[in-house]
Design an enzyme around this catalytic site. Structure first.
Site, mmCIF file in Angstrom:
data_model
loop_
_atom_site.group_PDB
_atom_site.id
_atom_site.type_symbol
_atom_site.label_atom_id
_atom_site.label_comp_id
_atom_site.label_asym_id
_atom_site.label_seq_id
_atom_site.Cartn_x
_atom_site.Cartn_y
_atom_site.Cartn_z
ATOM 1 N N ASP A 10 42.642 -36.107 -6.449
ATOM 2 C CA ASP A 10 43.271 -36.264 -5.105
ATOM 3 C C ASP A 10 44.674 -35.620 -5.033
ATOM 4 O O ASP A 10 45.034 -34.828 -6.256
ATOM 5 C CB ASP A 10 43.723 -37.954 -5.300
ATOM 6 C CG ASP A 10 44.631 -38.579 -4.189
ATOM 7 O OD1 ASP A 10 44.266 -38.183 -2.994
ATOM 8 O OD2 ASP A 10 45.406 -38.982 -4.349
ATOM 9 N N SER A 11 45.488 -35.679 -4.167
ATOM 10 C CA SER A 11 46.745 -35.074 -4.103
ATOM 11 C C SER A 11 47.657 -35.770 -5.174
ATOM 12 O O SER A 11 48.743 -35.096 -5.609
ATOM 13 C CB SER A 11 47.447 -35.179 -2.744
ATOM 14 O OG SER A 11 47.660 -36.911 -2.290
ATOM 15 N N CYS A 73 40.759 -37.507 -2.047
ATOM 16 C CA CYS A 73 41.916 -37.284 -0.985
ATOM 17 C C CYS A 73 41.212 -37.293 0.381
ATOM 18 O O CYS A 73 40.484 -36.372 0.593
ATOM 19 C CB CYS A 73 42.688 -36.340 -1.372
ATOM 20 S SG CYS A 73 44.139 -35.680 -0.327
ATOM 21 N N GLU A 152 53.679 -46.510 -2.437
ATOM 22 C CA GLU A 152 54.091 -46.054 -3.559
ATOM 23 C C GLU A 152 55.452 -46.685 -4.316
ATOM 24 O O GLU A 152 55.355 -46.680 -5.162
ATOM 25 C CB GLU A 152 54.348 -44.428 -3.417
ATOM 26 C CG GLU A 152 53.185 -43.659 -3.219
ATOM 27 C CD GLU A 152 53.054 -42.350 -4.164
ATOM 28 O OE1 GLU A 152 53.947 -42.035 -4.772
ATOM 29 O OE2 GLU A 152 51.855 -41.832 -4.240
ATOM 30 N N CYS A 184 43.114 -43.068 4.251
ATOM 31 C CA CYS A 184 43.882 -42.688 3.525
ATOM 32 C C CYS A 184 43.958 -43.259 2.181
ATOM 33 O O CYS A 184 43.520 -44.533 2.276
ATOM 34 C CB CYS A 184 45.359 -42.679 4.021
ATOM 35 S SG CYS A 184 46.638 -42.164 3.060
ATOM 36 N N HIS A 186 45.925 -44.511 0.257
ATOM 37 C CA HIS A 186 47.155 -45.607 -0.322
ATOM 38 C C HIS A 186 47.001 -46.745 0.639
ATOM 39 O O HIS A 186 47.496 -47.720 0.241
ATOM 40 C CB HIS A 186 48.509 -44.861 0.230
ATOM 41 C CG HIS A 186 48.847 -43.770 -0.854
ATOM 42 N ND1 HIS A 186 48.189 -42.539 -1.167
ATOM 43 C CD2 HIS A 186 49.989 -43.751 -1.727
ATOM 44 C CE1 HIS A 186 48.800 -41.883 -1.832
ATOM 45 N NE2 HIS A 186 50.044 -42.474 -2.237
HETATM 46 N N1 DGL Z 1 45.729 -38.874 -0.749
HETATM 47 C C1 DGL Z 1 46.295 -38.512 0.561
HETATM 48 C C2 DGL Z 1 45.225 -38.820 1.514
HETATM 49 O O1 DGL Z 1 44.293 -39.627 1.279
HETATM 50 C C3 DGL Z 1 47.697 -39.173 1.066
HETATM 51 C C4 DGL Z 1 48.826 -38.530 0.279
HETATM 52 C C5 DGL Z 1 49.135 -37.250 0.620
HETATM 53 O O2 DGL Z 1 49.516 -37.006 1.944
HETATM 54 O O3 DGL Z 1 48.769 -36.237 0.094
HETATM 55 O O4 DGL Z 1 45.236 -38.491 2.767
#
Ligand code: DGL
Length: 276
Positions: A10-11, A73, A152, A184, A186
């Site tokens: 993931d990011s 991600c 977050e 997403c 989050h």
């Molecule tokens: N993990 C990213 C997503 O699911 C969210 C956070 C980001 O923008 O990197 O799109």
């Protein structure tokens, strides 16, 4: 091959929502998680940049001899998977297709909303995947970038959160959707507030469970699923200092993560086709 670990990236920390479900679906499997905390967020970046990052991460995970790679991600699944997946020597499973299938099955009135980062929504990947399943389905996307920061920061149920959620979702509420995809990593943390805002007639779908079920299905089909009486060993790697990841990760998982190791991700990299 069966005893090799599953790779997931993931990011940053958000992919732990998918990891959480993966652990339940594949409890005996070892897992290598990479969070690109040094370069997140991906959702505001271009497909070219995200594709470059994802290529390095795939190379890193392949160095751990993973048997498959889960792109937790949504932004990377939407912007990079198509470019990298075909050249990857192990199966790459993103979140978009499994979630698109779940949403297409769930809707009764054929109107589906998708919320995600700017990059995910601009890519149109969810709409494309859902409409490929059934062209009569109507998909409307809405970028909700502030939701990532709220999650977050642990702003899960505050008055400010409710106001921001109501503001972002106002346009979708007018469209009579009966299914909303949380596109997403989050957003599952804000699920209660989102569900309350949308009303009880709207089914909320998040990435984790559908994606984990697809990974399990694929591993079983390939004969690579570990159906044994053991708990998998899980390793966590990040590209920035581990402290923040461990701290926010606690919020995402509701428990301690264990050892988190920082690596220099720029040492990795594979030749990958770049989008135009
Ligand atoms: N993990 C990213 C997503 O699911 C969210 C956070 C980001 O923008 O990197 O799109």
């Amino acid at each position: 091959m069966r005893n090799k670990p599953i790779g997931i990236f993931d990011s940053g920390v958000g992919g732990l929502t998918v990891y959480n479900e993966l652990e339940k679906a594949c409890p005996a499997d070892d897992i290598v998680y990479f969070g690109d905390t040094g370069r997140w967020p991906y959702g505001i970046r271009s497909p070219r940049v995200v594709t470059g990052y994802a290529g390095e991460i795939v190379d890193f995970l392949l160095s751990h001899e993973v048997k498959c790679i889960v792109v937790a991600c949504n932004s990377a699944s939407a912007m990079a998977l198509e470019n990298i997946g075909p050249d990857c020597p192990v199966p790459m499973i993103g979140v978009i297709k499994p979630v698109a299938c779940t949403a297409a099955e769930a809707t009764q009135n054929k109107r589906i909303g998708v919320i995600g980062t700017e990059g995910t929504i601009a890519s149109g990947a969810y709409a494309e995947a859902i409409e490929a399943i059934d062209p009569s389905l109507k998909v409307t996307g809405k970028a909700c970038p502030l939701f990532v920061a709220l999650a977050e920061e642990g702003y899960l149920d505050r008055p400010a959160t409710k106001l921001i959620v109501a503001d972002y979702l106002a346009s979708l509420k007018k469209l009579d959707i009966d299914t909303l995809v949380l596109g997403c990593t989050h957003y599952p943390l804000l699920k209660n507030v989102i569900a309350e805002e949308m009303g009880e007639d709207v089914r909320i779908i998040d990435s984790g469970a559908s994606t984990a079920a697809e990974v399990k299905r694929r591993l079983i089909a390939d004969g690579h699923y570990r159906d044994e009486d053991r708990r998998g060993i899980h390793r966590f790697y990040v590209s920035d200092t581990p402290g923040k990841f461990a701290q926010v990760g606690r919020l995402f998982l509701g428990r301690e993560i264990g050892t988190v190791t920082q690596i220099d991700i720029s040492r990795y990299g594979v030749e990958i086709p770049q989008p135009e």
